[in-house]
Design an enzyme around this catalytic site. Structure first.
Site, mmCIF file in Angstrom:
data_model
loop_
_atom_site.group_PDB
_atom_site.id
_atom_site.type_symbol
_atom_site.label_atom_id
_atom_site.label_comp_id
_atom_site.label_asym_id
_atom_site.label_seq_id
_atom_site.Cartn_x
_atom_site.Cartn_y
_atom_site.Cartn_z
ATOM 1 N N GLY A 276 82.777 14.215 -80.612
ATOM 2 C CA GLY A 276 83.103 13.127 -81.502
ATOM 3 C C GLY A 276 84.509 13.559 -81.950
ATOM 4 C CG ASP B 243 89.826 14.833 -80.910
ATOM 5 O OD1 ASP B 243 90.618 13.948 -81.283
ATOM 6 O OD2 ASP B 243 88.931 14.700 -80.144
#
Length: 289
Positions: free
Chosen positions: A38, A237
């Site tokens: 995620g 990320d």
């Protein structure tokens, strides 16, 4: 100082494949793994491994307790992660032999983060802290508005990309992080370059071409570090998490950019997502080579 991250928490199911599948194609994988992922969780782990104090705000289902436990193991403060009556989000990730990926997301609990939890978390933040969010959870607009009113520096990582989502928070954003393709899409939709939206700092990642930071009418670039990529999943990320952590630790943008670039370069040489994000020792070891 601290980083408050309203972010997604996923179970990542990663499949190694000879090539990315095309429409209608059935393709056998050569390996499969389940890990923590995620965009939000990845950024929280990256920032924590870059020595920042990170509070993660999010939601899991009863099937995701392991994910919360793993975030805690990686140094992330998990007291503001709620367990809700929805399944934990998951991602189906295909990674080819060149390290490129293809991802299908099921949002699950990420779209059901309790509003009172967000407000409760931010009530404990201090002016000068950093608030970051992405486009994978509920509650971003209200959270950005609350964080801005409290004097936090706000960061929006514009992925998964949606023009309307960026437009809704652009006036509440101090730092916008997006990739080159997203910047082109945003510029086309808004009728102006992303750098002209009135956002104090725009960070544009460009894959193998490096990254550029636009700030106060100026810009500076950093070249990508040449490595043999085996998996690009989570590299953006990791870059964002290390960059934000650098700013939180008082680094100037150029120094934070250098740190983030090193972390992303290490990340693409590893297979996986949050579970294999490098730490500061990995960064230091890479500098000594």
């Amino acid at each position: 100082m601290a980083i408050w991250n309203l972010g997604s928490i996923n179970a990542d199911f990663t499949y190694r494949v000879p090539h990315l599948p095309t429409a209608g194609e059935t393709l056998a994988s050569t390996a499969m793994s389940r890990g923590l992922g995620g965009k939000g969780a990845n950024m929280s782990v990256a920032a924590a491994r870059a020595a920042a104090h990170v509070y993660h705000i999010g939601a899991i289902g009863s099937d995701g307790v392991w994910a919360k436990d793993r975030l805690l193991e990686y140094g992330v403060d998990t007291r503001f992660i709620a367990q809700v009556e929805h399944s934990t989000a998951h991602a189906i990730i295909a990674v080819d032999e060149g390290g490129e990926n293809q991802i299908i997301l099921h949002p699950g609990a990420n779209h059901h983060v309790p509003k009172d939890l967000i407000l409760s978390a931010l009530s404990q933040a201090n002016a000068g802290d950093i608030f970051v969010t992405q486009n994978e959870t509920s509650g971003q607009i209200e959270a950005m508005r609350t964080a801005r009113s409290m004097g936090l520096r706000t960061v929006y990582a514009a992925a998964p990309f949606d023009v309307s989502a960026v437009a809704a928070v652009k006036d509440l954003t101090d730092i916008l992080i997006l990739n080159e393709v997203e910047a082109e899409q945003l510029s086309s939709a808004m009728g102006m370059p992303a750098t002209d939206l009135g956002i104090a700092q725009v960070v544009m990642t460009k894959g193998s071409k490096g990254a550029t930071v636009y700030e106060n009418g100026n810009h500076f670039d950093i070249a990508a570090i040449p490595v043999e990529a085996v998996d690009t999943t989570g590299a953006g990320d990791t870059f964002a998490g290390f960059y934000i952590a650098g700013l939180d630790r008082g680094m100037p943008a150029q120094q934070a950019l250098d740190l983030a670039s090193l972390a992303a370069a290490i990340m693409v040489t590893r297979v996986g997502t949050a579970d294999v994000i490098p730490d500061l020792k990995d960064i230091e070891d890479s500098r000594l080579r």
